[in-house]
Design an enzyme around this catalytic site. Structure first.
Site, PDB file in Angstrom:
ATOM      1  N   ASP A 168      -4.766 -31.010  55.113  1.00 50.80           N
ATOM      2  CA  ASP A 168      -4.069 -30.440  53.958  1.00 50.80           C
ATOM      3  C   ASP A 168      -4.643 -31.035  52.670  1.00 50.80           C
ATOM      4  OD1 ASP A 168      -3.089 -32.985  54.253  1.00 50.80           O
ATOM      5  OD2 ASP A 168      -0.964 -32.430  54.153  1.00 50.80           O
ATOM      6  N   SER A 169      -5.579 -32.004  52.814  1.00 49.99           N
ATOM      7  CA  SER A 169      -6.301 -32.531  51.651  1.00 49.99           C
ATOM      8  C   SER A 169      -7.090 -31.428  50.952  1.00 49.99           C
ATOM      9  CB  SER A 169      -7.247 -33.652  52.080  1.00 49.99           C
ATOM     10  OG  SER A 169      -7.963 -33.276  53.236  1.00 49.99           O
ATOM     11  N   LYS A 203      -1.606 -31.672  63.592  1.00 47.30           N
ATOM     12  CA  LYS A 203      -1.376 -33.067  63.160  1.00 47.30           C
ATOM     13  C   LYS A 203      -0.137 -33.123  62.272  1.00 47.30           C
ATOM     14  CE  LYS A 203      -3.944 -35.282  59.938  1.00 47.30           C
ATOM     15  NZ  LYS A 203      -2.920 -35.739  58.976  1.00 47.30           N
ATOM     16  N   GLU A 225      -4.113 -44.587  58.258  1.00 52.74           N
ATOM     17  CA  GLU A 225      -4.722 -44.452  56.930  1.00 52.74           C
ATOM     18  C   GLU A 225      -4.357 -45.644  56.050  1.00 52.74           C
ATOM     19  OE1 GLU A 225      -4.423 -40.591  55.181  1.00 52.74           O
ATOM     20  OE2 GLU A 225      -5.161 -41.264  53.233  1.00 52.74           O
ATOM     21  N   ASP A 234      -3.742 -29.230  60.228  1.00 51.90           N
ATOM     22  CA  ASP A 234      -2.735 -30.101  59.608  1.00 51.90           C
ATOM     23  C   ASP A 234      -1.480 -29.281  59.330  1.00 51.90           C
ATOM     24  OD1 ASP A 234      -2.502 -32.729  58.959  1.00 51.90           O
ATOM     25  OD2 ASP A 234      -3.756 -32.636  57.158  1.00 51.90           O
ATOM     26  N   GLU A 270       2.404 -35.886  59.927  1.00 53.24           N
ATOM     27  CA  GLU A 270       2.468 -37.214  59.307  1.00 53.24           C
ATOM     28  C   GLU A 270       3.801 -37.895  59.642  1.00 53.24           C
ATOM     29  OE1 GLU A 270       1.705 -37.210  55.120  1.00 53.24           O
ATOM     30  OE2 GLU A 270      -0.328 -36.413  55.367  1.00 53.24           O
TER      31      GLU A 270
END
Ligand code: AMP
Length: 725
Positions: free
Chosen positions: A102-103, A177, A247, A148, A179
């Site tokens: 999602d970056s 993925k 991270e 993501d 978070e």
């Protein structure tokens, strides 16, 4: 059921006409191969192919492969990708896991943070990357594609199941993925795993919740928070996550937690102790030109390259050198006549539109070489300039070669007779160039080295001529050295055309190796070389007029040359007298650092009107180009004064004569006029010319000038010098 061969067309988008097949295939050469052999581009379908039963199935990296890597201590390479092209390049390059992060929100779409991106946007990006992976058909496996889950798409278990399913079905991701490592995130991960969806966890810095974390900062820095990280990772492992991203956590913590887990871990800013690593593709490629976090290693400087290519394109569009006839298709004479006839405009057919069409090969050559220069120094030169808009102007009044005339000259360009040099090897890596030089030396060859910044011209070729006369093996470096440019200077717009330079060198035929290192390799700590952790300061030239104009410049030159000499380890180096102070710097560098290198200086190559050749002459407007030879005329006037009036000539008098000529030309601003000794470039108060025309006490003497021409955007700086023996 196998697709019948005539059914191949079904795989091409319906709108694809025969005319644009080439375009369709060019981007995906592998597609074409498969398309031919297997009858479909959907060669990677998994369980049921439906009507697309494949002869060969491309294998994918699976979760078991990752588990095995972790158990066996093998590393996993993961990279983000945000479009089809990057997906394909990543697959072609051996990446194990491609993450559609999602970056993409902040890296590519200009959002402030990843929070803003929607599920629909993530789906679109994921589908694009999947198409890139589909195009891969190399010997390796297709990378695992991780989609993501964007912020807000998994607030409830029901949402998570719904949206993860969309990522798999519509986006064609393999797994997803999420978070977070708190109880809610663990519950969500478990629900997805129970539903048969592979889940990658993500702990430490979780950018979607950066606000509540207090910003983008290092996590798990204290023993308690590190223990918390371990507990979260264990919980995600128990929930069934097949891998976990760490991270921005201390490397010791990431290594410790990794050792406690059965599940593979992937680190970003988490040191070397995790099972694998992930980087954002745009960061590691230097694609945006923006600063990157300190944990990123830049493997390329794509922003520089991209900008330079676009600038060149804009330049060529504006000056009309792109497109050439070879970039378009021509109508036959008969059809053209018919067209004008039908339109009732028979009398308006442009004369040049009819008649024999020029053979495409030389036209292509002209497209690449809009300016062909034959200097007096090298009447037989085989010389090619790329994208130099100063085409005819480069030769001033006498020898302008444009259009058809340039074509005829380019057609007689011939390859050198000398064997083995018409196909120089282009080397980017420091290690490879060292190996090649070592081999040449082992076979008894003397290695000559010519450092350049590219955009090669006849001046560079004369250096190479000398190197080739003196040495058996010639290396030319092409590297635009960032450390010699101040922030306000032309580093970004400095012309970069490695392909054209290599073509020029091959036509010239005397270069064995072109060494073109990346800025990241030359300056690993800081590829823009803004802060040099180690520098070579050429103290002897500090304060000389040219140094005062560009105070950072000679340190940058000395530093990069010291690096290049260390890398290439030449027996002899060749520099141009055009840059007189630079010659002093390099001579001192070699002597002061006791380098076993012969130093050679080659006289200045000039255009037929006297202008010293320089890569920066490309910045001159046609009008400036016509006026720029005033520099040489002024220097010659100074030289004449010395030769024709033996006796004591004060520098002031000499300078005044030179200045008068320079200032007779409009828009010229003199920066300095200097009279100095050749060997150290130290200023002299006077020159004493004895009756035989030789100069005393310093022999020889150099008269040098630095000036600017033009105003505002069009200011161009010129330097030149003349040696009086
Ligand atoms: P550059 O690519 O401008 O850094 O130049 C590379 C080398 O070519 C340096 O040693 C320059 O002094 C030399 N050079 C540049 N222009 C000329 C010229 N007109 N004549 C002779 N040598 C030159």
């Amino acid at each position: 059921m196998k697709m019948p061969r005539h059914g191949l067309m079904g795989a091409v988008p319906a709108a694809t006409s025969a005319d644009n097949f080439a375009t369709y295939f060019r981007s995906f050469p592998h597609r074409r191969a498969l398309f031919m052999s297997f009858g479909s581009t959907r060669q990677h379908s998994t369980a049921s192919e439906g009507p697309y039963t494949m002869v060969r199935k491309q294998k994918k990296v699976g979760l078991r492969d990752l588990q095995k890597a972790h158990q066996q201590g093998n590393k996993i390479a993961m990279l983000t990708a945000y479009d089809c092209t990057m997906g394909k390049l990543a697959a072609d390059s051996g990446v194990d896991i491609v993450l559609v992060g999602d970056s993409v929100a902040n890296v590519r779409l200009g959002y402030d943070s990843t929070v803003e991106i929607s599920m629909d946007e993530m789906l679109m990006v994921t589908k694009g990357v999947r198409r890139g992976l589909d195009a891969y058909c190399g010997p390796g496996k297709i990378p695992l594609l991780v989609g993501d889950m964007p912020f807000g798409s998994y607030l409830t278990v029901a949402d998570a199941l719904h949206n993860a399913t969309r990522l798999l079905k519509d986006g064609r991701a393999d797994v997803v993925k999420l978070e977070g490592g708190n109880a809610k995130a663990v519950e969500t991960a478990r629900a997805l795993v129970d539903a048969g969806i592979g889940v990658m966890g993500h702990v430490g810095l979780t950018p979607q919740t950066h606000v509540s974390l207090g910003g983008y900062r290092q996590q798990a820095v204290q023993a308690e928070s590190a223990l918390q990280l371990l507990r979260e990772a264990e919980a995600l492992q128990e929930a069934g996550c097949f891998a976990i991203v760490f991270e921005c956590v201390p490397s010791e913590v990431a290594a410790f937690v990794t050792n406690q887990l059965r599940t593979p871990t992937i680190g970003i800013g988490a040191g070397a102790g995790t099972t694998g690593q992930v980087l954002v593709c745009d960061d590691m490629l230097g694609a945006s030109g923006a600063a990157v976090p300190s944990f990123v290693k830049k493997y390329a400087e794509l922003a520089e390259l991209t900008q330079s290519a676009i600038r060149q394109y804009v330049h060529e569009v504006k000056d009309g050198s792109f497109p050439t006839a070879s970039h378009s298709k021509q109508m036959s004479d008969a059809e053209l006549k018919r067209l004008y006839g039908l339109a009732g405009a028979q009398d308006k057919i442009p004369a040049q539109a009819l008649g024999p069409r020029i053979n495409p090969t030389p036209r292509e050559e002209i497209a690449q070489a809009p300016s062909v220069i034959v200097t007096e120094a090298h009447s037989d030169v085989k010389f090619q300039r790329c994208g130099d808009s100063s085409t005819g102007a480069t030769l001033g009044g006498r020898g302008a070669l444009v259009g058809a005339a340039a074509l005829s000259v380019s057609m007689v360009l011939a390859h050198s007779e000398e064997p083995g040099c018409g196909n120089a090897r282009v080397i980017h890596s420091l290690k490879d160039v060292r190996a090649v030089v070592a081999q040449a030396k082992q076979s008894g060859k003397k290695v000559g080295f010519v450092p350049t910044m590219g955009h090669l011209h006849e001046g560079h070729l004369q250096l190479i001529d000398e190197a080739s006369t003196d040495c058996d093996f010639v290396i030319v470096s092409v590297f635009v050295n960032p450390s010699q440019f101040a922030a306000h200077e032309d580093f970004d717009k400095y012309p970069r055309h490695l392909d054209c330079d290599v073509a020029t060198l091959n036509k010239h035929g005397k270069t064995h190796v072109v060494f073109a290192p990346s800025a990241a390799d030359m300056y690993p700590r800081d590829p823009r070389a803004v802060t040099l952790s180690t520098a070579v300061v050429p103290k002897a030239v500090v304060g000389l007029p040219e140094d005062s104009q560009r105070p950072h410049f000679f340190t940058g030159v000395a530093t990069v040359c010291a690096k290049l000499f260390n890398i290439v380890q030449p027996d002899a180096v060749f520099f141009g007298q055009k840059d007189a102070v630079q010659c002093v710097v390099i001579r001192n560098l070699i002597e002061d650092l006791c380098l076993p290198i012969d130093f050679n200086v080659v006289p200045t190559a000039r255009a037929s009107d006297g202008l010293a050749l320089s890569s920066r002459n490309a910045y001159l407007t046609p009008d400036q180009r016509v006026r720029a030879p005033v520099v040489y005329r002024a220097l010659r006037k100074g030289e004449m004064l010395l030769r024709e009036h033996p006796g004591h000539v004060p520098t002031k008098q000499l300078s005044a004569v030179v200045r008068e000529v320079l200032e007779s030309e409009r828009d010229v601003k003199v920066q300095y006029i200097d009279v100095s000794g050749l060997i150290d470039m130290r200023p002299l108060d006077a020159v004493c010319v004895v009756n035989d025309g030789r100069v005393r006490p310093q022999s020889p003497v150099v008269v040098s000038v630095g000036l600017t021409m033009g105003y505002g955007e069009q200011v161009v700086r010129l330097i030149d010098n003349i040696v009086v023996q």
